[in-house]
Design a protein around this motif. Structure first.
Motif, mmCIF file in Angstrom:
data_model
loop_
_atom_site.group_PDB
_atom_site.id
_atom_site.type_symbol
_atom_site.label_atom_id
_atom_site.label_comp_id
_atom_site.label_asym_id
_atom_site.label_seq_id
_atom_site.Cartn_x
_atom_site.Cartn_y
_atom_site.Cartn_z
ATOM 1 N N ALA A 51 0.850 -1.187 0.000
ATOM 2 C CA ALA A 51 0.000 0.000 0.000
ATOM 3 C C ALA A 51 0.884 1.234 0.000
ATOM 4 O O ALA A 51 1.669 1.438 0.933
ATOM 5 C CB ALA A 51 -0.914 -0.002 1.224
ATOM 6 N N ASP A 52 0.786 2.045 -1.060
ATOM 7 C CA ASP A 52 1.540 3.302 -1.140
ATOM 8 C C ASP A 52 0.649 4.437 -0.666
ATOM 9 O O ASP A 52 -0.486 4.600 -1.143
ATOM 10 C CB ASP A 52 1.984 3.565 -2.584
ATOM 11 N N ARG A 53 1.127 5.227 0.277
ATOM 12 C CA ARG A 53 0.350 6.322 0.847
ATOM 13 C C ARG A 53 0.462 7.578 -0.017
ATOM 14 O O ARG A 53 1.291 7.678 -0.903
ATOM 15 C CB ARG A 53 0.848 6.638 2.263
ATOM 16 N N GLY A 54 -0.392 8.558 0.260
ATOM 17 C CA GLY A 54 -0.316 9.834 -0.412
ATOM 18 C C GLY A 54 -1.308 9.961 -1.546
ATOM 19 O O GLY A 54 -2.009 9.001 -1.900
ATOM 20 N N PRO A 55 -1.376 11.163 -2.145
ATOM 21 C CA PRO A 55 -2.366 11.409 -3.211
ATOM 22 C C PRO A 55 -2.170 10.533 -4.438
ATOM 23 O O PRO A 55 -3.124 10.278 -5.178
ATOM 24 C CB PRO A 55 -2.151 12.896 -3.552
ATOM 25 N N ASP A 56 -0.935 10.098 -4.693
ATOM 26 C CA ASP A 56 -0.666 9.228 -5.831
ATOM 27 C C ASP A 56 -0.529 7.766 -5.415
ATOM 28 O O ASP A 56 0.023 6.945 -6.146
ATOM 29 C CB ASP A 56 0.624 9.665 -6.552
ATOM 30 N N GLY A 57 -1.018 7.455 -4.235
ATOM 31 C CA GLY A 57 -0.852 6.110 -3.710
ATOM 32 C C GLY A 57 -1.864 5.126 -4.253
ATOM 33 O O GLY A 57 -2.613 5.405 -5.182
ATOM 34 N N GLY A 58 -1.861 3.964 -3.630
ATOM 35 C CA GLY A 58 -2.746 2.891 -4.053
ATOM 36 C C GLY A 58 -2.129 1.558 -3.700
ATOM 37 O O GLY A 58 -1.124 1.491 -2.967
ATOM 38 N N TYR A 59 -2.697 0.514 -4.230
ATOM 39 C CA TYR A 59 -2.185 -0.829 -3.974
ATOM 40 C C TYR A 59 -1.443 -1.335 -5.205
ATOM 41 O O TYR A 59 -1.835 -1.076 -6.343
ATOM 42 C CB TYR A 59 -3.339 -1.783 -3.652
ATOM 43 N N ARG A 60 -0.362 -2.076 -4.953
ATOM 44 C CA ARG A 60 0.401 -2.652 -6.041
ATOM 45 C C ARG A 60 1.050 -3.939 -5.564
ATOM 46 O O ARG A 60 1.142 -4.204 -4.352
ATOM 47 C CB ARG A 60 1.484 -1.680 -6.536
ATOM 48 N N LEU A 61 1.508 -4.738 -6.513
ATOM 49 C CA LEU A 61 2.241 -5.956 -6.191
ATOM 50 C C LEU A 61 3.737 -5.669 -6.186
ATOM 51 O O LEU A 61 4.207 -4.751 -6.879
ATOM 52 C CB LEU A 61 1.937 -7.052 -7.213
ATOM 53 N N THR A 62 4.487 -6.459 -5.419
ATOM 54 C CA THR A 62 5.941 -6.341 -5.437
ATOM 55 C C THR A 62 6.454 -6.539 -6.858
ATOM 56 O O THR A 62 5.958 -7.401 -7.597
ATOM 57 C CB THR A 62 6.571 -7.404 -4.516
ATOM 58 N N ASP A 63 7.415 -5.697 -7.252
ATOM 59 C CA ASP A 63 7.973 -5.788 -8.613
ATOM 60 C C ASP A 63 8.415 -7.213 -8.920
ATOM 61 O O ASP A 63 9.120 -7.845 -8.124
ATOM 62 C CB ASP A 63 9.165 -4.847 -8.756
ATOM 63 N N GLY A 64 7.976 -7.712 -10.084
ATOM 64 C CA GLY A 64 8.390 -9.033 -10.513
ATOM 65 C C GLY A 64 7.442 -10.148 -10.116
ATOM 66 O O GLY A 64 7.562 -11.270 -10.613
ATOM 67 N N TYR A 65 6.473 -9.860 -9.231
ATOM 68 C CA TYR A 65 5.557 -10.931 -8.816
ATOM 69 C C TYR A 65 4.513 -11.163 -9.902
ATOM 70 O O TYR A 65 3.898 -10.235 -10.410
ATOM 71 C CB TYR A 65 4.861 -10.566 -7.513
ATOM 72 N N ARG A 66 4.300 -12.422 -10.262
ATOM 73 C CA ARG A 66 3.274 -12.792 -11.239
ATOM 74 C C ARG A 66 2.627 -14.094 -10.779
ATOM 75 O O ARG A 66 3.304 -15.058 -10.419
ATOM 76 C CB ARG A 66 3.866 -13.009 -12.644
ATOM 77 N N THR A 67 1.297 -14.102 -10.825
ATOM 78 C CA THR A 67 0.583 -15.326 -10.504
ATOM 79 C C THR A 67 0.467 -16.195 -11.754
ATOM 80 O O THR A 67 0.429 -15.679 -12.879
ATOM 81 C CB THR A 67 -0.824 -15.036 -9.967
ATOM 82 N N ARG A 68 0.405 -17.483 -11.573
ATOM 83 C CA ARG A 68 0.201 -18.415 -12.683
ATOM 84 C C ARG A 68 -1.186 -19.047 -12.639
ATOM 85 O O ARG A 68 -1.470 -19.984 -13.371
ATOM 86 C CB ARG A 68 1.269 -19.530 -12.624
ATOM 87 N N LEU A 69 -2.060 -18.530 -11.770
ATOM 88 C CA LEU A 69 -3.420 -19.067 -11.679
ATOM 89 C C LEU A 69 -4.273 -18.427 -12.766
ATOM 90 O O LEU A 69 -5.128 -17.592 -12.517
ATOM 91 C CB LEU A 69 -4.004 -18.753 -10.294
ATOM 92 N N THR A 70 -4.004 -18.786 -14.015
ATOM 93 C CA THR A 70 -4.668 -18.109 -15.137
ATOM 94 C C THR A 70 -5.494 -19.054 -16.002
ATOM 95 O O THR A 70 -5.808 -18.741 -17.147
ATOM 96 C CB THR A 70 -3.623 -17.410 -16.022
ATOM 97 N N GLY A 71 -5.838 -20.227 -15.516
ATOM 98 C CA GLY A 71 -6.654 -21.147 -16.304
ATOM 99 C C GLY A 71 -8.064 -20.617 -16.498
ATOM 100 O O GLY A 71 -8.656 -20.019 -15.597
#
Length: 320
Positions: A51-71
């Motif tokens: 969670a990034d705080r501030g007016p430009d904040g929001g939620y994001r995933l750690t750089d490089g993380y990718r899920t493979r649950l894509t069936g």
């Protein structure tokens, strides 16, 4: 289901990067409070959500993380032919499946192709609805689609131009043409077309017989559309048009008007050109040609010229 929503939330963060709780709530059609709880659930399951705080904040995933649950589920795979037409998918009850399927496909792509797919989606949009009219109400579209998919017979109450009928139909396919849904179905040993918005009542019956051997929905529709176009125009009108009238022909008469304009004769001293325009029955032709107003003069056939003159005379008397 919550598990489906959590996967969709994860795929949204993976495909789009940082998103605020409000943006996620709109995408998932839930409250912001629900998003907070879902984010906590993802983090508790080991997904690295920041969670990034501030007016430009929001939620994001750690750089490089990718899920493979894509069936893809069966419903999601079945919605893919409607990719690019979200409104049509929504009318068929497949809007959520299509959105999730597209997210899963984007998540499965390599980073470079994912970015390219995003750029295409940002720059191209398909709108299947015709201009200047609302879409037809189609309360029985989902029922008809289910019958097509599951090979079920339908008993329908249908409104035709000549009155209402009740028929038993063997649905073969659905076609979206110019924002209007049509049901292609076998009835009384013939394959016919029914406008879905004119279905007044629908009852699902038992299993349908085998589909006609070799039946091709796209090929059937193309052939039927050509027959309709060929049978629509029963006569020709010879018309003298102004330069502006010549430009109006394609806009008012579609392909028939464009063809007539392309084959127009040379302009006379006043700049008017003579064209031969395919027309329907006499009453329809009169109304169509009056749309050209003072930009056109009907030269023939004599019965059509007389009918237009009579209509113009009646208008003159009314506005006197």
């Amino acid at each position: 289901m919550r598990a489906d929503r959590l996967l969709t939330l994860l795929l949204l963060l993976q495909n789009r990067g940082r998103l605020t709780a409000g943006q996620l709530a709109r995408e998932l059609e839930v409250s912001v409070r629900t998003v907070y709880r879902d984010i906590e659930a993802l983090a508790a399951s080991g997904v690295p959500v920041w969670a990034d705080r501030g007016p430009d904040g929001g939620y994001r995933l750690t750089d490089g993380y990718r899920t493979r649950l894509t069936g893809l589920t069966g419903g999601e795979a079945g919605s893919l032919p409607l990719a690019g037409m979200p409104s049509a998918a929504a009318e068929l009850g497949l809007g959520a499946e299509l959105a999730t399927a597209q997210l899963k496909l984007r998540a499965a792509l390599p980073a470079a192709l994912n970015e390219r797919a995003g750029r295409v989606a940002e720059r191209f949009h398909l709108d299947a609805t015709a201009w200047f009219r609302d879409a037809d109400p189609v309360p029985f579209l989902a029922t008809a689609a289910a019958a097509v998919w599951e090979d079920r017979l339908l008993r329908v109450h249908y409104r035709r131009w000549a009155g209402e009928v009740r028929r038993e139909l063997h649905p073969l396919g659905l076609v979206l043409k110019g924002g209007i849904w049509y049901l292609v179905a076998a009835a009384e040993d013939q394959v016919r077309t029914y406008r879905v918005s004119r279905l007044l009542a629908v009852e699902v019956l038992g299993p349908a017989p085998a589909r006609p051997e070799g039946f091709d929905l796209a090929g059937h529709w193309t052939a039927a559309a050509r027959r309709l176009e060929a049978g629509r125009y029963r006569d020709e009108a010879t018309v003298r048009v102004t330069p502006r009238g010549l430009r109006l022909l394609p806009m008012l008469f579609g392909a028939a008007g464009a063809g007539a304009a392309a084959a127009a004769g040379p302009p006379d001293a006043d700049g008017r050109a003579e064209v031969v325009l395919p027309v329907e029955s006499l009453p329809v032709a009169v109304g169509d040609l009056l749309r050209l107003g003072t930009e056109a003069e009907v030269l023939g056939p004599p019965a059509l010229r007389a009918a237009v003159a009579e209509a113009v005379g009646e208008l003159a008397r009314r506005y006197r």
